[in-house]
Design an enzyme around this catalytic site. Structure first.
Site, PDB file in Angstrom:
ATOM      1  N   GLU A  37     -94.241 -32.904  -6.206  1.00 43.60           N
ATOM      2  CA  GLU A  37     -94.125 -32.978  -7.570  1.00 43.60           C
ATOM      3  C   GLU A  37     -93.812 -31.638  -8.173  1.00 43.60           C
ATOM      4  OE1 GLU A  37     -96.333 -37.059  -8.928  1.00 43.60           O
ATOM      5  OE2 GLU A  37     -97.342 -35.168  -8.952  1.00 43.60           O
ATOM      6  N   ALA A  68     -98.292 -37.916 -15.741  1.00 37.40           N
ATOM      7  CA  ALA A  68     -99.341 -36.787 -15.625  1.00 37.40           C
ATOM      8  C   ALA A  68    -100.681 -37.520 -15.935  1.00 37.40           C
ATOM      9  CB  ALA A  68     -99.077 -35.556 -16.777  1.00 37.40           C
ATOM     10  N   LYS A 119    -103.297 -39.955 -22.328  1.00 37.60           N
ATOM     11  CA  LYS A 119    -103.374 -38.766 -21.263  1.00 37.60           C
ATOM     12  C   LYS A 119    -103.505 -37.188 -22.046  1.00 37.60           C
ATOM     13  CE  LYS A 119    -102.518 -41.317 -17.623  1.00 37.60           C
ATOM     14  NZ  LYS A 119    -101.386 -41.168 -16.818  1.00 37.60           N
ATOM     15  N   GLY A 161     -96.261 -42.063  -9.155  1.00 44.22           N
ATOM     16  CA  GLY A 161     -97.358 -42.733 -10.146  1.00 44.22           C
ATOM     17  C   GLY A 161     -96.764 -44.137 -10.783  1.00 44.22           C
TER      18      GLY A 161
HETATM   19  C1  A5P Z   1     -99.214 -38.306  -8.790  1.00 43.35           C
HETATM   20  O1  A5P Z   1     -99.669 -37.580  -8.010  1.00 43.35           O
HETATM   21  C2  A5P Z   1     -99.368 -37.867 -10.093  1.00 43.35           C
HETATM   22  O2  A5P Z   1     -99.089 -36.596 -10.509  1.00 43.35           O
HETATM   23  C3  A5P Z   1     -98.939 -38.873 -11.382  1.00 43.35           C
HETATM   24  O3  A5P Z   1     -97.793 -38.460 -11.745  1.00 43.35           O
HETATM   25  C4  A5P Z   1     -99.940 -38.799 -12.309  1.00 43.35           C
HETATM   26  O4  A5P Z   1    -101.057 -39.160 -11.399  1.00 43.35           O
HETATM   27  C5  A5P Z   1     -99.606 -40.152 -13.268  1.00 43.35           C
HETATM   28  O5  A5P Z   1     -99.895 -41.351 -12.743  1.00 43.35           O
HETATM   29  P1  A5P Z   1     -99.638 -42.540 -13.531  1.00 43.35           P
HETATM   30  O6  A5P Z   1     -98.560 -42.614 -14.414  1.00 43.35           O
HETATM   31  O7  A5P Z   1    -100.069 -43.596 -12.614  1.00 43.35           O
HETATM   32  O8  A5P Z   1    -100.992 -42.390 -14.609  1.00 43.35           O
END
Ligand code: A5P
Length: 234
Positions: free
Chosen positions: A111, A91, A129, A34
């Site tokens: 993950e 997350a 978040k 991410g």
């Molecule tokens: C990936 O599958 C996700 O679990 C990411 O960790 C989560 O979506 C957070 O992504 P961002 O940091 O891009 O918001």
């Protein structure tokens, strides 16, 4: 970037920097996926060079793998190093017990495996978040599902009161396929009052490889705000 996105990107970067401060020489580290985890990977690359550290990393996705290589971080596998010292990841939603929804980037299965193999699991995010209750604002729980089972899993999700959607790709027609060759079903349940219970029910559906509910897994959460970073601990 508009001004709103601007502070969020800065907040994500600041949180990432705090997490990378936990890295010590000879650590085996899980690299999350991410956009926030990407900042941690870049900072880790800088830190390895600056402090001449001997680090090995297990990436949780093809994205993390490519970023690790780009930033000069040596790669290992869970087969070679099944116990990690630290994993750093982003997350999508975080509640006050530090339970999480993850998987909007489609990397949730690896993950979760990497987080569970790690002695310490640090989450980095901007403060948008943080939620009162997981699932609020119609946020779905992503599930990685074996393609053969997708229709029957969707029916079973409806049976327990959820609304499932097969995730479609962008830049590709049809469903997205994960790094493990599976599909993602986004299941909406509204506000989730008992996330651990829901996690158990979803996990018991045949064909569900992993769910995006991470219950009691995070040890530390760094939440980036406009000018500060808040540290939340279990
Ligand atoms: C990936 O599958 C996700 O679990 C990411 O960790 C989560 O979506 C957070 O992504 P961002 O940091 O891009 O918001």
């Amino acid at each position: 970037l508009n001004p709103k996105q601007d502070w969020i990107e800065e907040a994500k970067k600041k949180a990432a920097l705090r997490a990378v401060e936990h890295v010590k020489d000879k650590f085996i580290i899980g690299l999350g996926s991410g956009s926030t985890a990407a900042y941690a990977i870049e900072e880790l690359g800088r830190k390895i060079k600056r402090d001449q550290l001997h680090i090995l990393a297990v990436p949780t996705s093809y994205q993390a793998f490519m970023l690790a290589i780009k930033n000069g971080i040596p790669i290992t596998t869970l087969d070679e190093n099944p116990v990690l010292d630290l994993a750093i990841d982003g997350a999508d939603q975080i509640d006050k017990e530090l339970n999480l929804i993850k998987g909007m980037g489609g990397a949730l299965a690896r993950e979760k495996i990497v987080a569970s193999a790690s002695k310490k699991f640090i989450i980095i995010a901007d403060e948008t978040k943080k939620v009162k209750v997981l699932g609020e604002k119609h946020h779905p729980v992503p599930l990685e599902v074996i393609p053969f089972a997708s229709k029957s899993v969707m029916l079973k999700i409806e049976g327990i009161g959820g609304t499932p959607t097969l995730r479609e790709g962008t830049g590709k027609v049809g469903p997205i396929i994960t790094d493990n060759g599976n599909v993602i079903i986004d299941a909406e349940f509204g506000s989730i009052q008992e996330p651990a219970k829901l996690e158990d029910r979803l996990d018991s559906i045949p064909g569900v490889v992993e769910t995006g509910l991470f219950i009691e897994m995070a040890d530390i959460v760094y939440l980036g705000a406009r000018s500060t970073v808040k540290k939340c601990e279990k």
